[in-house]
Write an enzyme that holds these catalytic residues in place. Structure first.
Site, PDB file in Angstrom:
ATOM      1  N   SER A 144     -51.314 -16.053 -19.546  1.00 35.35           N
ATOM      2  CA  SER A 144     -49.707 -15.718 -19.024  1.00 35.35           C
ATOM      3  C   SER A 144     -49.570 -15.989 -17.700  1.00 35.35           C
ATOM      4  CB  SER A 144     -49.230 -14.357 -19.567  1.00 35.35           C
ATOM      5  OG  SER A 144     -48.114 -14.011 -18.474  1.00 35.35           O
ATOM      6  N   TYR A 157     -51.066  -5.491 -20.091  1.00 35.89           N
ATOM      7  CA  TYR A 157     -50.968  -6.970 -20.232  1.00 35.89           C
ATOM      8  C   TYR A 157     -51.656  -7.552 -19.243  1.00 35.89           C
ATOM      9  CZ  TYR A 157     -48.286 -11.405 -21.672  1.00 35.89           C
ATOM     10  OH  TYR A 157     -48.168 -12.525 -22.021  1.00 35.89           O
ATOM     11  N   LYS A 161     -54.794  -9.906 -20.033  1.00 34.40           N
ATOM     12  CA  LYS A 161     -54.536 -11.556 -19.587  1.00 34.40           C
ATOM     13  C   LYS A 161     -55.417 -12.046 -18.624  1.00 34.40           C
ATOM     14  CE  LYS A 161     -51.615 -12.421 -23.101  1.00 34.40           C
ATOM     15  NZ  LYS A 161     -51.508 -13.565 -24.035  1.00 34.40           N
TER      16      LYS A 161
HETATM   17  P1  NDP Z   1     -43.980 -13.721 -30.442  1.00 29.50           P
HETATM   18  O1  NDP Z   1     -44.007 -12.251 -30.389  1.00 29.50           O
HETATM   19  O2  NDP Z   1     -43.052 -14.808 -30.672  1.00 29.50           O
HETATM   20  O3  NDP Z   1     -45.220 -14.198 -31.504  1.00 29.50           O
HETATM   21  C1  NDP Z   1     -46.421 -13.683 -31.534  1.00 29.50           C
HETATM   22  C2  NDP Z   1     -47.143 -14.332 -32.666  1.00 29.50           C
HETATM   23  O4  NDP Z   1     -48.513 -13.544 -32.673  1.00 29.50           O
HETATM   24  C3  NDP Z   1     -46.536 -13.968 -34.044  1.00 29.50           C
HETATM   25  O5  NDP Z   1     -47.001 -14.972 -34.757  1.00 29.50           O
HETATM   26  C4  NDP Z   1     -47.253 -12.810 -34.694  1.00 29.50           C
HETATM   27  O6  NDP Z   1     -47.160 -12.436 -36.022  1.00 29.50           O
HETATM   28  C5  NDP Z   1     -48.561 -12.842 -34.082  1.00 29.50           C
HETATM   29  N1  NDP Z   1     -49.490 -11.742 -33.721  1.00 29.50           N
HETATM   30  C6  NDP Z   1     -49.139 -10.483 -32.777  1.00 29.50           C
HETATM   31  N2  NDP Z   1     -50.230  -9.710 -32.968  1.00 29.50           N
HETATM   32  C7  NDP Z   1     -51.182 -10.167 -33.897  1.00 29.50           C
HETATM   33  C8  NDP Z   1     -52.378  -9.349 -34.132  1.00 29.50           C
HETATM   34  N3  NDP Z   1     -52.405  -8.461 -33.923  1.00 29.50           N
HETATM   35  N4  NDP Z   1     -52.874 -10.178 -35.100  1.00 29.50           N
HETATM   36  C9  NDP Z   1     -52.401 -11.438 -35.656  1.00 29.50           C
HETATM   37  N5  NDP Z   1     -51.482 -12.185 -35.081  1.00 29.50           N
HETATM   38  C10 NDP Z   1     -50.722 -11.429 -34.349  1.00 29.50           C
HETATM   39  O7  NDP Z   1     -45.020 -14.231 -29.159  1.00 29.50           O
HETATM   40  P2  NDP Z   1     -44.655 -15.569 -28.012  1.00 29.50           P
HETATM   41  O8  NDP Z   1     -44.544 -16.671 -28.744  1.00 29.50           O
HETATM   42  O9  NDP Z   1     -43.575 -15.051 -27.137  1.00 29.50           O
HETATM   43  O10 NDP Z   1     -46.015 -15.401 -27.341  1.00 29.50           O
HETATM   44  C11 NDP Z   1     -47.341 -16.104 -27.570  1.00 29.50           C
HETATM   45  C12 NDP Z   1     -48.296 -15.871 -26.598  1.00 29.50           C
HETATM   46  O11 NDP Z   1     -47.791 -16.395 -25.429  1.00 29.50           O
HETATM   47  C13 NDP Z   1     -48.730 -14.306 -26.426  1.00 29.50           C
HETATM   48  O12 NDP Z   1     -50.194 -14.207 -26.142  1.00 29.50           O
HETATM   49  C14 NDP Z   1     -47.852 -14.110 -25.133  1.00 29.50           C
HETATM   50  O13 NDP Z   1     -48.634 -12.924 -24.390  1.00 29.50           O
HETATM   51  C15 NDP Z   1     -47.845 -15.444 -24.445  1.00 29.50           C
HETATM   52  N6  NDP Z   1     -46.920 -15.616 -23.569  1.00 29.50           N
HETATM   53  C16 NDP Z   1     -45.539 -15.608 -23.767  1.00 29.50           C
HETATM   54  C17 NDP Z   1     -44.749 -15.728 -22.948  1.00 29.50           C
HETATM   55  C18 NDP Z   1     -43.071 -15.915 -23.189  1.00 29.50           C
HETATM   56  O14 NDP Z   1     -42.206 -15.860 -22.317  1.00 29.50           O
HETATM   57  N7  NDP Z   1     -42.735 -15.795 -24.335  1.00 29.50           N
HETATM   58  C19 NDP Z   1     -44.898 -16.071 -21.368  1.00 29.50           C
HETATM   59  C20 NDP Z   1     -46.180 -16.051 -21.348  1.00 29.50           C
HETATM   60  C21 NDP Z   1     -47.404 -15.800 -22.026  1.00 29.50           C
HETATM   61  P3  NDP Z   1     -47.483 -10.921 -36.748  1.00 29.50           P
HETATM   62  O15 NDP Z   1     -46.242 -10.078 -35.898  1.00 29.50           O
HETATM   63  O16 NDP Z   1     -46.844 -11.438 -38.050  1.00 29.50           O
HETATM   64  O17 NDP Z   1     -48.706 -10.619 -36.577  1.00 29.50           O
END
Ligand code: NDP
Length: 264
Positions: A144, A157, A161
């Protein structure tokens, strides 16, 4: 541009929604077979079925909490059994936090360390042997912009990260000799369903202008003045997975609409 990815196998953690799902669909559109893992197995399974039907690739869903060592071991074993190993690993699962350092308990630090850092370490350690066997591979770690430019409400976070970025660099140095390219991507604002849900909740009692709320965040932070779509970010991931990015090794790439306030 033919990215020459057809027939490869990619494992995407957190591949069931948001950025991870967009990356999975982007790779599948290039003919890559995908393995989606997330805790909610039913949601991952639904998306895997849709990907298989839409793109004609093999798509597998594995219900797993990647913050847990046993679950990661299961994902690795299942990928080996059903796909013969992996060529691409996208360490994407993660989530924001909200705390003050002086108040947050050790358990919270531990959970985010396990989710953002240990998951990437364990997934990499588990899948690199099959990448070596298959002649090479690509690992992308989704960190991030907060790894470099912290947000004040989420120190845990930011810290975890930042650790993921350094892990990425160290792993890259170790496995580049095996034709495995490791890189890190630092996104800025990406409009995932979760952002929309939060915006709807926060504006529910003040007229419900969730779109205006998000536009305001984008205008205040990113010089481009808007969020990225998950697909827009995924295009960069897909390119980085291909041999067209063959000289990209051990780096961290910001995809942030100009938000980063320093030069790197
Ligand atoms: P979402 O919350 O939309 O999706 C997160 C995904 O990760 C889901 O598929 C969720 O599925 C899965 N997940 C969460 N925790 C676990 C776990 N313990 N084990 C397995 N799977 C897990 O997140 P984003 O798409 O927004 O973000 C994805 C990545 O990008 C993250 O690492 C985030 O920090 C990073 N990011 C996002 C930004 C943004 O603006 N959206 C900006 C910068 C970085 P489930 O809940 O079923 O486990």
């Amino acid at each position: 541009m033919d990215l020459e990815l057809k027939g490869k196998v990619a494992v995407i953690t957190g591949g069931s929604v948001g950025i991870g799902l967009a990356v999975a669909r982007g790779l599948a559109s290039e003919g890559v077979n995908v393995v989606l893992c997330a805790r909610d197995a039913a949601r991952a399974d639904g998306e895997a079925r849709d990907i298989a039907k839409t793109f004609g690739v093999k798509a597998l869903a594995i219900g797993a909490d990647v913050s847990k060592a046993d679950d990661v071991a299961r994902v690795v074993a299942e990928t080996e059994k059903q796909c013969g190993g992996a060529d691409i690993l996208i360490n994407n699962a993660g989530t924001g936090s909200n705390e003050k350092i002086m108040d947050a308990p050790d358990e919270k630090w531990q959970y985010y360390w396990d989710l953002h850092v240990m998951a990437a370490i364990r997934m990499s350690r588990g899948l690199i042997p099959s990448m070596r066997r298959r002649g090479g591979g690509v690992i992308l770690n989704n960190a991030s912009i907060c790894a470099k430019q912290p947000m004040d409400y989420e120190p845990i976070y930011n810290v975890t990260k930042a650790a993921l970025v350094m892990f990425s660099k160290c792993l890259s140095n170790e496995v580049v000799k095996d034709n495995i390219r490791v890189n890190c991507i630092n996104p800025g604002l990406v409009l995932t369903p979760d952002w929309k849900k939060t915006a709807r909740q926060l504006t529910a009692e003040s007229g419900g202008d969730w779109q205006g709320y998000l536009d305001d965040i984008a205008r205040r932070n990113a010089p481009i003045g808007r969020f990225a779509s998950p697909e827009e970010l995924a295009d960069f991931f897909v390119f980085m997975c291909s041999d067209r990015a063959s000289y990209c090794v051990g780096s961290t790439y910001f995809v942030d609409g100009g938000w980063l306030n320093v030069i790197v």
